[in-house]
Motif scaffolding. Sequence first.
Motif, mmCIF file in Angstrom:
data_model
loop_
_atom_site.group_PDB
_atom_site.id
_atom_site.type_symbol
_atom_site.label_atom_id
_atom_site.label_comp_id
_atom_site.label_asym_id
_atom_site.label_seq_id
_atom_site.Cartn_x
_atom_site.Cartn_y
_atom_site.Cartn_z
ATOM 1 N N GLY A 180 0.821 -1.218 0.000
ATOM 2 C CA GLY A 180 0.000 0.000 0.000
ATOM 3 C C GLY A 180 0.846 1.255 0.000
ATOM 4 N N ILE A 181 0.273 2.355 0.459
ATOM 5 C CA ILE A 181 0.853 3.711 0.387
ATOM 6 C C ILE A 181 1.695 3.848 -0.887
ATOM 7 C CG2 ILE A 181 0.680 4.196 2.866
ATOM 8 C CD1 ILE A 181 3.753 3.877 3.065
ATOM 9 N N LYS A 182 1.040 3.549 -1.999
ATOM 10 C CA LYS A 182 1.754 3.467 -3.267
ATOM 11 C C LYS A 182 2.102 4.830 -3.842
ATOM 12 C CE LYS A 182 -0.106 -1.017 -4.296
ATOM 13 N NZ LYS A 182 -0.254 -2.052 -5.299
ATOM 14 N N GLY A 183 1.419 5.856 -3.368
ATOM 15 C CA GLY A 183 1.758 7.205 -3.819
ATOM 16 C C GLY A 183 2.991 7.748 -3.120
ATOM 17 N N SER A 184 3.423 7.063 -2.090
ATOM 18 C CA SER A 184 4.622 7.466 -1.360
ATOM 19 C C SER A 184 5.793 6.654 -1.873
ATOM 20 C CB SER A 184 4.410 7.211 0.137
ATOM 21 O OG SER A 184 5.642 7.243 0.822
ATOM 22 N N SER A 185 6.859 7.343 -2.298
ATOM 23 C CA SER A 185 8.005 6.600 -2.813
ATOM 24 C C SER A 185 8.828 6.054 -1.654
ATOM 25 C CB SER A 185 8.866 7.494 -3.706
ATOM 26 O OG SER A 185 9.522 8.478 -2.939
ATOM 27 N N THR A 186 9.147 4.778 -1.726
ATOM 28 C CA THR A 186 9.984 4.128 -0.721
ATOM 29 C C THR A 186 11.248 3.725 -1.441
ATOM 30 O OG1 THR A 186 7.985 3.292 0.349
ATOM 31 C CG2 THR A 186 10.060 2.261 0.971
ATOM 32 N N ALA A 187 12.321 4.458 -1.181
ATOM 33 C CA ALA A 187 13.460 4.398 -2.088
ATOM 34 C C ALA A 187 14.695 3.751 -1.476
ATOM 35 C CB ALA A 187 13.810 5.798 -2.552
ATOM 36 N N VAL A 188 15.489 3.157 -2.351
ATOM 37 C CA VAL A 188 16.876 2.838 -2.025
ATOM 38 C C VAL A 188 17.672 4.086 -2.379
ATOM 39 C CG1 VAL A 188 18.885 1.478 -2.703
ATOM 40 C CG2 VAL A 188 16.654 0.370 -2.442
ATOM 41 N N ILE A 189 18.390 4.635 -1.411
ATOM 42 C CA ILE A 189 19.190 5.840 -1.682
ATOM 43 C C ILE A 189 20.668 5.480 -1.517
ATOM 44 C CG2 ILE A 189 19.692 8.211 -0.971
ATOM 45 C CD1 ILE A 189 16.942 7.969 -2.206
ATOM 46 N N ASN A 190 21.392 5.707 -2.586
ATOM 47 C CA ASN A 190 22.820 5.396 -2.571
ATOM 48 C C ASN A 190 23.642 6.663 -2.381
ATOM 49 O OD1 ASN A 190 22.371 2.617 -3.145
ATOM 50 N ND2 ASN A 190 21.989 3.197 -5.291
ATOM 51 N N PHE A 191 24.529 6.627 -1.419
ATOM 52 C CA PHE A 191 25.459 7.729 -1.183
ATOM 53 C C PHE A 191 26.839 7.256 -1.652
ATOM 54 C CE2 PHE A 191 22.051 7.956 1.915
ATOM 55 C CZ PHE A 191 21.634 9.272 1.790
ATOM 56 N N ASP A 192 27.284 7.817 -2.750
ATOM 57 C CA ASP A 192 28.563 7.366 -3.325
ATOM 58 C C ASP A 192 29.613 8.452 -3.168
ATOM 59 O OD1 ASP A 192 27.525 4.833 -4.365
ATOM 60 O OD2 ASP A 192 26.355 6.104 -5.702
ATOM 61 N N GLY A 193 30.045 8.639 -1.945
ATOM 62 C CA GLY A 193 30.994 9.716 -1.665
ATOM 63 C C GLY A 193 30.299 11.064 -1.641
ATOM 64 N N ALA A 194 29.138 11.111 -1.057
ATOM 65 C CA ALA A 194 28.370 12.360 -0.983
ATOM 66 C C ALA A 194 28.923 13.243 0.131
ATOM 67 C CB ALA A 194 26.910 12.047 -0.721
ATOM 68 N N LYS A 195 28.748 14.531 -0.050
ATOM 69 C CA LYS A 195 29.212 15.459 0.980
ATOM 70 C C LYS A 195 28.152 15.566 2.067
ATOM 71 C CE LYS A 195 32.396 18.602 0.268
ATOM 72 N NZ LYS A 195 33.195 19.779 -0.100
ATOM 73 N N GLY A 196 28.573 15.348 3.323
ATOM 74 C CA GLY A 196 27.651 15.428 4.440
ATOM 75 C C GLY A 196 28.162 16.366 5.514
ATOM 76 N N TYR A 197 27.240 16.820 6.345
ATOM 77 C CA TYR A 197 27.600 17.773 7.403
ATOM 78 C C TYR A 197 27.163 17.192 8.741
ATOM 79 C CZ TYR A 197 27.809 20.401 3.127
ATOM 80 O OH TYR A 197 28.107 20.786 1.843
ATOM 81 N N LEU A 198 28.099 17.123 9.655
ATOM 82 C CA LEU A 198 27.819 16.523 10.955
ATOM 83 C C LEU A 198 26.691 17.264 11.677
ATOM 84 C CD1 LEU A 198 28.803 14.375 13.077
ATOM 85 C CD2 LEU A 198 30.167 16.217 14.069
ATOM 86 N N LEU A 199 25.736 16.509 12.178
ATOM 87 C CA LEU A 199 24.608 17.095 12.903
ATOM 88 C C LEU A 199 24.694 16.604 14.349
ATOM 89 C CD1 LEU A 199 21.954 18.737 12.712
ATOM 90 C CD2 LEU A 199 20.817 16.665 11.939
ATOM 91 N N GLY A 200 24.923 17.533 15.257
ATOM 92 C CA GLY A 200 25.142 17.135 16.646
ATOM 93 C C GLY A 200 26.575 16.646 16.825
ATOM 94 N N GLU A 201 26.775 15.908 17.911
ATOM 95 C CA GLU A 201 28.139 15.469 18.210
ATOM 96 C C GLU A 201 28.473 14.135 17.553
ATOM 97 O OE1 GLU A 201 29.217 15.493 22.424
ATOM 98 O OE2 GLU A 201 27.623 16.975 22.705
#
Lengths: 603, 603
Positions: B259-280
Motif C-alpha cells: 500500500g501507500i503506493k503514492g509514497s516513494s519508498t526508495a533505495v538511496i545510494n550515497f557514493d561519496g556524498a558530501k555530508g555535514y555533521l549534525l550534533g556530536e
Amino acid sequence: MTTYVTPIDNMRFLLNDVFDYSSHYASFEQLREVTSDLIDVIVLECGKFCEKELSPLYQSADQEGCHFNDGQVTTPRGFKLAYDKYIQAGWNSLSYPEEFGGQGLPQSLGFIRSGMLSASNWSFNMYLGLTIGAVNTIIAHGTDSQKQQFLPKMSEGRWTGTMCLTEAHCGTDLAQIQTKAIANDDGSYTITGSKMFISAGDHDLTENIIHIVLARLPASPKGTRGLSLYIVPKINITAAGDMLASNHVSCGSIEDKMGIKGSSTAVINFDGAKGYLLGEINKGLECMFTFMNTIRIGTALQGVGATEAAYRLSLNYAKERLSMRALTGKKYPEKVADPLIVHPDVRRMLLTQKVFSEGGLAMVYYACKLSDKIDYHVDEVIRRQSDQKLGLLTPILKAFLTETSVESTNLGMQIFGGHGYIKETGIEQIVRDVRISTIYEGATAIQALDLLGRKILLNKGQELRRFCTEILIFCRKNSIISTSPHSRKMNKLVWPLAKEVLRWQKYTLKIMLKSNKNKDLIGSASVEYLMYSGYLFMGYMWAMMAKTAHDNIDKGLRDPSFNQGKIDTADFYFERIFPRVESLSTTMMKDPYGMMNMSEKAF
Amino acid sequence: MTTYVTPIDNMRFLLNDVFDYSSHYASFEQLREVTSDLIDVIVLECGKFCEKELSPLYQSADQEGCHFNDGQVTTPRGFKLAYDKYIQAGWNSLSYPEEFGGQGLPQSLGFIRSGMLSASNWSFNMYLGLTIGAVNTIIAHGTDSQKQQFLPKMSEGRWTGTMCLTEAHCGTDLAQIQTKAIANDDGSYTITGSKMFISAGDHDLTENIIHIVLARLPASPKGTRGLSLYIVPKINITAAGDMLASNHVSCGSIEDKMGIKGSSTAVINFDGAKGYLLGEINKGLECMFTFMNTIRIGTALQGVGATEAAYRLSLNYAKERLSMRALTGKKYPEKVADPLIVHPDVRRMLLTQKVFSEGGLAMVYYACKLSDKIDYHVDEVIRRQSDQKLGLLTPILKAFLTETSVESTNLGMQIFGGHGYIKETGIEQIVRDVRISTIYEGATAIQALDLLGRKILLNKGQELRRFCTEILIFCRKNSIISTSPHSRKMNKLVWPLAKEVLRWQKYTLKIMLKSNKNKDLIGSASVEYLMYSGYLFMGYMWAMMAKTAHDNIDKGLRDPSFNQGKIDTADFYFERIFPRVESLSTTMMKDPYGMMNMSEKAF
C-alpha cells in the motif's frame, strides 16, 4: 518467496496418531481399502504436486491477475497447464462417487487434499473448490438423469461448477434475489438475471461451466421461500451430456480485487438461459445449503492453509534474519547479531501462528470424520447425530479459522518488518488473499448467527451439550483424578478447559433466557460467542494433541523434539491464547440496550 | 469512493470542550495570539484543503503509484500541483519557528493539521511528515549556520527531508549500520553507503531533498555508540543555501509495496556524498531520537486518520445498504429490507471503529499539549516532566493507535462484505495503507520494549506512577463518592478504570521484580503490556469525554444528540472494549520459560 512445503510430519501426526484415520475408515464396509499406507501415499503425492506445480504459480498469478477480453476470461499463465496436469494425475476425481467416474474415496480425503491445494495456491484452488460444492449439490438434490448428465464430466474435470447467489443489491439477504425463472413446455426453465461476485464464474480452464443458480418463479412467494435452484450450463448440453450451443450465459466483467487475483470473480449475466430445476420448487435455499456447507469447510481450510504458509515463511525468516541480541545475552556470539527467533515477542508471534495453524488443521480433521460418518455409517441415528454435530461445528470452523488466519498472517508479516510490506517477500500477498475468507461464503457475523441462533438456540442447546459432554469426559480421563500416566502434566490443560466448558453451557443458557426478552442479544453476543466457542474447540484439540504426544513419547514414536514441540505448543496455547475467553465471555454477555438505542445520528 | 469529510464537530469538541486548547495556549507568553477563533479557522480551512485538494487524489494515487525512470522518481498525477498549492496556502510553514520563515504556531497545531492531511491522503502526507522530522532534528541539534542554511528553504517548502537509517541487512538493529563517513579537511564528511526503505527518499515535488543520515566514522566504536548523524543534501548547497551540483546521492530503485503506493519508498545510494555533521560525533542515535519521536506521533495520527476514514466510509454504507430485517422486527417497513445499521453486530463493528477513532484522536490531542509545554513552559521542571511524560506516552500512541487502526479498518471492510474486497469501494486501500503503520518508525514490538524497558523499568515506574495518580484523581473527582453532578452516571466508567489503574501499577511492579530474575519476561510481556496500557489510557480519555459531554448537556452546549452520542460511545467502550484488559493482563503475566526453552527445531 513463498514456497509450499508439505507439512508431512504434522499431517501424519494428526491423521495417524491423533485421529487414527485408518481405523476410522476400516470401521466402514465401503472404506476398508483406505489403509494408512494409502492415506500416506495420497498425502505425499498430492503434496509433491502442490510443491512442484502449484506453489511456483502462487506469486506470478498475483502479479498477472486474470484477464478479461471480449467477454472471455483468461487465467494467469500456467493455470491451464497446471489444471490439465491436476486432472491427468487423477486428483480431481479423488472423492467423487465411482458410479459417476470418481475414485470413490471418502470426502475427508477430499478435504485433506483441498487443504494442501489452497495452502499452496489459493486462487488456483478456487476453480476446483467451487466444483466440489456443485457436484455435492447435484448428488444430493439432482435427478438420476441430471446426475448422469453432469457428474461424469465434472468428475473428469472437463467441466467446472459455480455457485450463483449474490446480485448487485444483495449478498447475505437472498430474499432480495431478482433473477427470474420461467417454466418452459419441455420441463426446462428460462433464466434471466445478473449475478455478481461469482468465483470461478468464467475462465479458460474447461470447455464448459455448470452454474448452480438461485432464481425465482413468477408465482413463487416473496422472500427466500420463493427461491428455487437451477442448473444452468454456460454451454447448453443434450440429455446425454453432449455440448450444444452457447446458452445465453455471458461474463459481464471481472472484479479488480485486493487479493486472490488469479481467481476470476465474475459478473455472470443470464439472458434467457436454459436452466434445469435442481430439487423442488421453492426449496432452493435448502438445497443450496448443501453447497454452502461443503464450501464453508473448504474456506476454513483456506484459512488454515494461509496460516500454515505464513507461519512457515516467517519462521524461516526468523531463523535467518540477524537482529539485535537476546535479552539474556548473546546466543550466537560468532554472528554479528542473534537471529530474530531468540526474541520473546518473535517467539510469541511464531507460536501464535503455530497454534492456529496446527490447531486449526486438527479442528478440520476432527470434523471431517463426521462427514464420513454421515456418508457411510450403517446406523441412521449416528448419521443424523453426525450431521447435527457437523452442523454445529461448521460455522465455528469457517469463521474462527478464517478470523485467526487474518491474525496469524498479519503476525507473519509483522515478523518480516519492513520487508514484509514489499511484494517480493510474498507474505503481503498471503495477507491480502486471506482477507476475503472472513467475508465470502457467509461473513463471520452470518456464521455467528447460524451458530448461536440456528445451531444452538433453535434446538435448545442440545447439540452443544453433547459436544461439551464429550470434552468433559476427555478432560476427566486425563485430569489429575484419572489413572492416566500423564495426568499430572495434562492437568494444567484439561483443568482450565473443563472449567470453561462448564461456563460455555452456563453462558449459553443465560443467552437463551435473556434473548427471549431481547432478541438483539443474539446478534450482539454472536460474533464474540463464536470466537469464544472456537477457542474452546481448539483447546480441546490442543489437549488431545498434547495427550497424543505424551503417548508417542512413551511408545518411542516420532522424533522426540517433535513430540516435545507439540506439548510445549499446547502449553503455549493454554497459557497465552486460551485466556482470551476471559474477555470474550465478559463482553459477549453485555446487554445490547445501549448500543441498540443509540440514534443513527449519534454515530 | 473514499471522500474525506473534516470531522469538525468532533475536533471542536476535543479542542474546545475537552482539552480547552485556547486556555492552554493563553497560558504561554508566546502563544497568546492563538485564540479559539484562530484554531477554528485553521481547522476549517485545512479541512477544506484536504477535502478539495488531497482527498480526490487518494484512490488515483494508489492506482497509479510512483514511477521510477532513469534514476528519477515521479509522484502520481496531481501530487506536484497539490504540493505547490499546499505550500502557497502556507500550510507547510505553520508550526516552524518564525526566525526560519515559519509562522511560529505551536507544534500541537502542526500535529492537528497533520492528522487531517494523513486522514485524507496518507501517501501525500508522507512527503510532508518526514520533513517535519528533519526540521525538528536540525532545530534541536544543528549549528546556527546549519539552521540558517537549511531551515528557511525547508519551511518554505522548497526542500523536503528524509530519515536514512535502514540498510538492507538491518532495520531495527542499527548497530549493524555500515554506511561510512570520512572526515574532510574542510570540516565536512564524505558519506558512502546504501540506505533502504527511505520514505519520500526521492520525488519530483521539490528541487532538493535533505537527507538525515546515520553513518559511522572509521575510528568510531562498533554498535550504536559509533553512529553519527549527518545532513546530506541530494543537491549540494553553499553556506548561504544556494544550490550547487549533484552530490553523488542517487535513487537506486523504489519498492513495489502492499500500500501507500503514492509514497516513494526508495533505495538511496550515497557514493561519496558530501555530508555535514549534525550534533556530536558518536551521538547520532540520540540525535535521531528527536526525529523518531516526532515521526512516531505522526504515525499514531496516520492510524487514527485511517480509522476515522474507514469509520466514515463504512458508516455511510451501513446507513444505505439494505440487508435483512432487524432481529426485533422491521425497522423500515416501507423499504425492501432494513439498512445494515439496525443489526447489532454491525453496530458493534461501527462503534468499535468510533471508539478507536475518537478515543485515539483524544489521546493524541492530550499528548500534544505536552509537546507545547516542552517548547514554551517557563518552568524548567515542568518542561522536563512534560518531556518524560510524553516519552512515556509516545510508544503507546504509536503502537496502540496503529494496532487498533488495523483492527478498525478491517472492521470497516467487514461491514462492506464482498463489496469491501473490491478496489472500487476504496476501503481495501485503507486496509492496505494502514498495514505499514504497525511496522515502520519502530514496529509494535520495538515500541513495546521502549515503553516497558526504557520508559518504565529504567526509572522504576516513576513516570507511570505520576500518570496513574493523575487518572486516579480524575476518577475520584467523578466517582460516586464525589460531589460531581454526574457522579452516578460517571461511576460505571471511573470505577472499573480506577480499579484497573491500581492493577496496572501492581502488574508493573511484579514485572519489575520478576524480570530481575528473567529478562525475557520484559520481551514476552511487552506487547500485551503496551496494548493493556493503551486500553487504560484510552479509557481515561473516554471517561473524560463522557464527563465533558455531561457538562455540555448541562450548559446547553452543542447538539444534544452529539453529546448523548459521546456518552453512549463511552459506555460502549467500557462495556465492550475495555474488558480486553482482563485477557491481556492474564497472558502478559505468564512466565516465558516454556516458550523460551523450546528448541528451534521444535517450531
